[in-house]
Design a protein around this motif. Sequence first.
Motif, PDB file in Angstrom:
ATOM      1  N   PRO A  37       0.893  -1.284  -0.010  1.00 55.75           N
ATOM      2  CA  PRO A  37      -0.050  -0.063   0.030  1.00 55.75           C
ATOM      3  C   PRO A  37       0.942   1.116   0.075  1.00 55.75           C
ATOM      4  O   PRO A  37       2.023   1.262   0.677  1.00 55.75           O
ATOM      5  CB  PRO A  37      -0.701  -0.216   1.214  1.00 55.75           C
ATOM      6  CG  PRO A  37      -0.691  -1.409   1.892  1.00 55.75           C
ATOM      7  CD  PRO A  37       0.522  -2.065   1.226  1.00 55.75           C
ATOM      8  N   LYS A  38       0.299   2.416  -0.697  1.00 50.75           N
ATOM      9  CA  LYS A  38       1.196   3.410  -0.806  1.00 50.75           C
ATOM     10  C   LYS A  38       1.541   4.031   0.173  1.00 50.75           C
ATOM     11  O   LYS A  38       2.831   4.350   0.678  1.00 50.75           O
ATOM     12  CB  LYS A  38       0.328   4.573  -1.608  1.00 50.75           C
ATOM     13  CG  LYS A  38       1.134   5.457  -2.620  1.00 50.75           C
ATOM     14  CD  LYS A  38       0.280   6.399  -3.348  1.00 50.75           C
ATOM     15  CE  LYS A  38       0.695   7.872  -3.307  1.00 50.75           C
ATOM     16  NZ  LYS A  38       0.029   8.698  -3.663  1.00 50.75           N
ATOM     17  N   LYS A  40       2.283   2.645   3.301  1.00 51.27           N
ATOM     18  CA  LYS A  40       3.503   1.788   3.761  1.00 51.27           C
ATOM     19  C   LYS A  40       4.888   2.353   3.129  1.00 51.27           C
ATOM     20  O   LYS A  40       5.607   2.534   3.945  1.00 51.27           O
ATOM     21  CB  LYS A  40       3.235   0.388   3.553  1.00 51.27           C
ATOM     22  CG  LYS A  40       3.782  -0.284   4.911  1.00 51.27           C
ATOM     23  CD  LYS A  40       3.660  -1.943   4.439  1.00 51.27           C
ATOM     24  CE  LYS A  40       5.002  -2.687   5.036  1.00 51.27           C
ATOM     25  NZ  LYS A  40       6.166  -1.903   5.456  1.00 51.27           N
ATOM     26  N   VAL A  41       4.676   2.559   1.867  1.00 53.99           N
ATOM     27  CA  VAL A  41       5.963   2.984   1.140  1.00 53.99           C
ATOM     28  C   VAL A  41       6.544   4.133   1.605  1.00 53.99           C
ATOM     29  O   VAL A  41       7.691   4.436   1.938  1.00 53.99           O
ATOM     30  CB  VAL A  41       5.826   2.619  -0.302  1.00 53.99           C
ATOM     31  CG1 VAL A  41       7.010   3.202  -1.033  1.00 53.99           C
ATOM     32  CG2 VAL A  41       5.344   1.160  -0.710  1.00 53.99           C
ATOM     33  N   GLU A  42       5.414   5.032   1.796  1.00 48.71           N
ATOM     34  CA  GLU A  42       5.895   6.322   2.163  1.00 48.71           C
ATOM     35  C   GLU A  42       6.570   6.530   3.569  1.00 48.71           C
ATOM     36  O   GLU A  42       7.218   7.329   4.007  1.00 48.71           O
ATOM     37  CB  GLU A  42       4.466   7.329   2.081  1.00 48.71           C
ATOM     38  CG  GLU A  42       4.237   7.982   0.548  1.00 48.71           C
ATOM     39  CD  GLU A  42       3.099   8.462   0.487  1.00 48.71           C
ATOM     40  OE1 GLU A  42       1.979   8.686   1.477  1.00 48.71           O
ATOM     41  OE2 GLU A  42       2.560   8.970  -0.673  1.00 48.71           O
TER      42      GLU A  42
END
Lengths: 198, 198
Positions: A37-38, A40-42
């Motif tokens: 999920p975006k 989490k990456v951020e």
Amino acid sequence: MDLYSGVLSKLIEEFASLPGIGQKTAQRLAFHMVNQPKEKVERFASVMMEAREKICYCKECFTLTDREICPICADEKRDHSTIMVVETTRDQAAYEKTGKYDGVYHVLHGAISPMLGIGPNDIRLKELIQRLEKDVDEVIIATNSTLEGETTAMYLSKLIKPTGIKCSRIASGVPVGGDLEYIDEVTLLRALEGRQEL
Amino acid sequence: MDLYSGVLSKLIEEFASLPGIGQKTAQRLAFHMVNQPKEKVERFASVMMEAREKICYCKECFTLTDREICPICADEKRDHSTIMVVETTRDQAAYEKTGKYDGVYHVLHGAISPMLGIGPNDIRLKELIQRLEKDVDEVIIATNSTLEGETTAMYLSKLIKPTGIKCSRIASGVPVGGDLEYIDEVTLLRALEGRQEL
């Protein structure tokens, strides 16, 4: 490798630049990343930058910390008259994990290594000597049981002896050639108990 | 682990959340990170976010790419009448690396697995069937040689046969350079069944 699209190749390259991460693992990690999920990456990216930004050396013991004085040095319950000298923050953490040592630390960030051209001035030795001017009863040398660690221990003991401060070396219950970080806690404690005056 | 300062622990945790990365490796990577030049860490973080942001599925073959149509599907020199069906973009890259296959691909992003509750609708099967309405001569099924891969291959071949399109499965047998002695019986039998006249 232009098997993947540009930005994916770039991410694989970044992962592959990490120590101990090969091409295959880097691919696996990169694909894992783009499937997350975006948020989490951020979060990962921002934690990474925040860590790099905030982590500095403790002004007292030179461990890596995000404060001016690390929690161990700031802890008044700990015995500030006993200093354990370690090579890295990870070695310090290994001893902290035993939960039995209540003195403070000094992190050298390396060891003397003529082979690699690392001399006494390249590690935090001077800073340790300065700390000895305060009220210190004992210096426990817990450098690794490697050639470099032993060299550093010898060098250090020669510096400390004239000051009259007790100077000890953790026992070689630690297997020769072993890295503190990877050694079980029982062995670490055995080594602490068996320390000998130099 | 509160052995390390907050932000360092957080970074270790993030690394440890990656697949195949244990606590020790995560520590090593985190310490490596905070010792890197700031620009390097920033570049890593931004590549990570950029990849997550830009990577999407190719509208044609559903591989991961940063364009609407991936370079392979967009390449007019490739044989668009032959479709190789693979489970993942990494499997596709493995075949691309051989440099000998000049058809196009279809990436399923998984395989049918009743055990894990993954059915035909959970992977990109429908999209493959839609592609068959165009001018396709052959579908090469290159799913893994696992229970799930074989199940998917069987299912797929049953779907394709009625269309009259040629449908093949990559050979299963002893890997090149493999020593018979170390190869499992199922593979040995499969290799025997698949023997070809010389």
